[in-house]
Write a protein that holds these residues in place. Sequence first.
Motif, PDB file in Angstrom:
ATOM      1  N   THR A 168     -30.957 -36.779   1.547  1.00 16.67           N
ATOM      2  CA  THR A 168     -30.533 -38.000   0.875  1.00 16.67           C
ATOM      3  C   THR A 168     -30.771 -39.143   1.852  1.00 16.67           C
ATOM      4  OG1 THR A 168     -28.748 -39.059  -0.375  1.00 16.67           O
ATOM      5  CG2 THR A 168     -28.108 -37.884   1.618  1.00 16.67           C
ATOM      6  N   THR A 169     -30.971 -40.327   1.342  1.00 12.74           N
ATOM      7  CA  THR A 169     -31.126 -41.499   2.194  1.00 12.74           C
ATOM      8  C   THR A 169     -29.789 -42.226   2.202  1.00 12.74           C
ATOM      9  OG1 THR A 169     -33.463 -41.649   1.606  1.00 12.74           O
ATOM     10  CG2 THR A 169     -32.473 -43.603   2.606  1.00 12.74           C
ATOM     11  N   HIS A 170     -29.025 -42.020   3.255  1.00 10.44           N
ATOM     12  CA  HIS A 170     -27.666 -42.565   3.319  1.00 10.44           C
ATOM     13  C   HIS A 170     -27.646 -44.081   3.176  1.00 10.44           C
ATOM     14  CE1 HIS A 170     -27.192 -38.584   5.256  1.00 10.44           C
ATOM     15  NE2 HIS A 170     -26.134 -38.565   4.472  1.00 10.44           N
ATOM     16  N   ASP A 171     -28.573 -44.766   3.839  1.00 12.93           N
ATOM     17  CA  ASP A 171     -28.604 -46.234   3.781  1.00 12.93           C
ATOM     18  C   ASP A 171     -28.831 -46.753   2.362  1.00 12.93           C
ATOM     19  OD1 ASP A 171     -28.242 -46.249   6.506  1.00 12.93           O
ATOM     20  OD2 ASP A 171     -30.329 -46.730   6.974  1.00 12.93           O
ATOM     21  N   ALA A 172     -29.561 -45.983   1.554  1.00 14.51           N
ATOM     22  CA  ALA A 172     -29.861 -46.409   0.189  1.00 14.51           C
ATOM     23  C   ALA A 172     -28.836 -45.886  -0.811  1.00 14.51           C
ATOM     24  CB  ALA A 172     -31.258 -45.938  -0.207  1.00 14.51           C
ATOM     25  N   GLY A 173     -28.021 -44.932  -0.400  1.00 17.52           N
ATOM     26  CA  GLY A 173     -27.009 -44.388  -1.285  1.00 17.52           C
ATOM     27  C   GLY A 173     -27.514 -43.348  -2.269  1.00 17.52           C
ATOM     28  N   GLY A 174     -28.618 -42.688  -1.935  1.00 20.71           N
ATOM     29  CA  GLY A 174     -29.143 -41.655  -2.831  1.00 20.71           C
ATOM     30  C   GLY A 174     -30.511 -41.178  -2.378  1.00 20.71           C
ATOM     31  N   VAL A 175     -31.223 -40.581  -3.293  1.00 20.60           N
ATOM     32  CA  VAL A 175     -32.529 -39.995  -3.001  1.00 20.60           C
ATOM     33  C   VAL A 175     -33.620 -41.055  -3.134  1.00 20.60           C
ATOM     34  CG1 VAL A 175     -34.141 -38.158  -3.616  1.00 20.60           C
ATOM     35  CG2 VAL A 175     -31.701 -37.786  -3.885  1.00 20.60           C
ATOM     36  N   THR A 176     -34.533 -41.070  -2.156  1.00 20.41           N
ATOM     37  CA  THR A 176     -35.659 -42.014  -2.171  1.00 20.41           C
ATOM     38  C   THR A 176     -36.960 -41.269  -1.875  1.00 20.41           C
ATOM     39  OG1 THR A 176     -35.601 -42.509   0.190  1.00 20.41           O
ATOM     40  CG2 THR A 176     -34.146 -43.844  -1.244  1.00 20.41           C
ATOM     41  N   ALA A 177     -38.044 -42.015  -1.863  1.00 25.56           N
ATOM     42  CA  ALA A 177     -39.344 -41.445  -1.520  1.00 25.56           C
ATOM     43  C   ALA A 177     -39.343 -40.849  -0.118  1.00 25.56           C
ATOM     44  CB  ALA A 177     -40.431 -42.517  -1.648  1.00 25.56           C
ATOM     45  N   TRP A 178     -38.494 -41.354   0.772  1.00 22.82           N
ATOM     46  CA  TRP A 178     -38.400 -40.780   2.120  1.00 22.82           C
ATOM     47  C   TRP A 178     -37.944 -39.332   2.058  1.00 22.82           C
ATOM     48  CZ3 TRP A 178     -35.289 -45.499   4.210  1.00 22.82           C
ATOM     49  CH2 TRP A 178     -36.159 -46.577   4.426  1.00 22.82           C
ATOM     50  N   ASP A 179     -37.030 -39.036   1.154  1.00 23.98           N
ATOM     51  CA  ASP A 179     -36.537 -37.664   1.001  1.00 23.98           C
ATOM     52  C   ASP A 179     -37.622 -36.758   0.430  1.00 23.98           C
ATOM     53  OD1 ASP A 179     -33.767 -38.215   1.847  1.00 23.98           O
ATOM     54  OD2 ASP A 179     -33.773 -39.459   0.044  1.00 23.98           O
TER      55      ASP A 179
END
Length: 121
Positions: A94-105
């Motif tokens: 999960t991308t903590h800074d974004a508050g959910g799942v992103t393309a980084w994940d």
Amino acid sequence: MASRLDVERGSSRRSFASKQVRMSNPKLLSPHDAAEQASGWAADETRPSIRRTFQFKDFSEAFGFMTRVALAAETADHHPEWSNVYNRVDVILTTHDAGGVTAWDVALAKQMNRIFGDEIS
């Protein structure tokens, strides 16, 4: 290109590559959509994340996998939540800074699949 930073620790000197700074967070993806983009991954039903369990022959293989992933994650400056018990590695992304799942994940999930041998780049 990463610059080199010299760090003094006691009497030893170490050199580390600096990390690239991210300018902004990518847009959020639904965990289900993200899981569909990386084979073997599933949406976590308890929080906005994706998860996967990797099984290995023994502890050494599991630890070697974690070491290779750690190097890739550090380079990307995106780190998994994970645990290891003997020949199993459980991973949550999960991308903590974004508050959910992103393309980084999704990118890290695919990289982990390649390291595991599930996915060809």
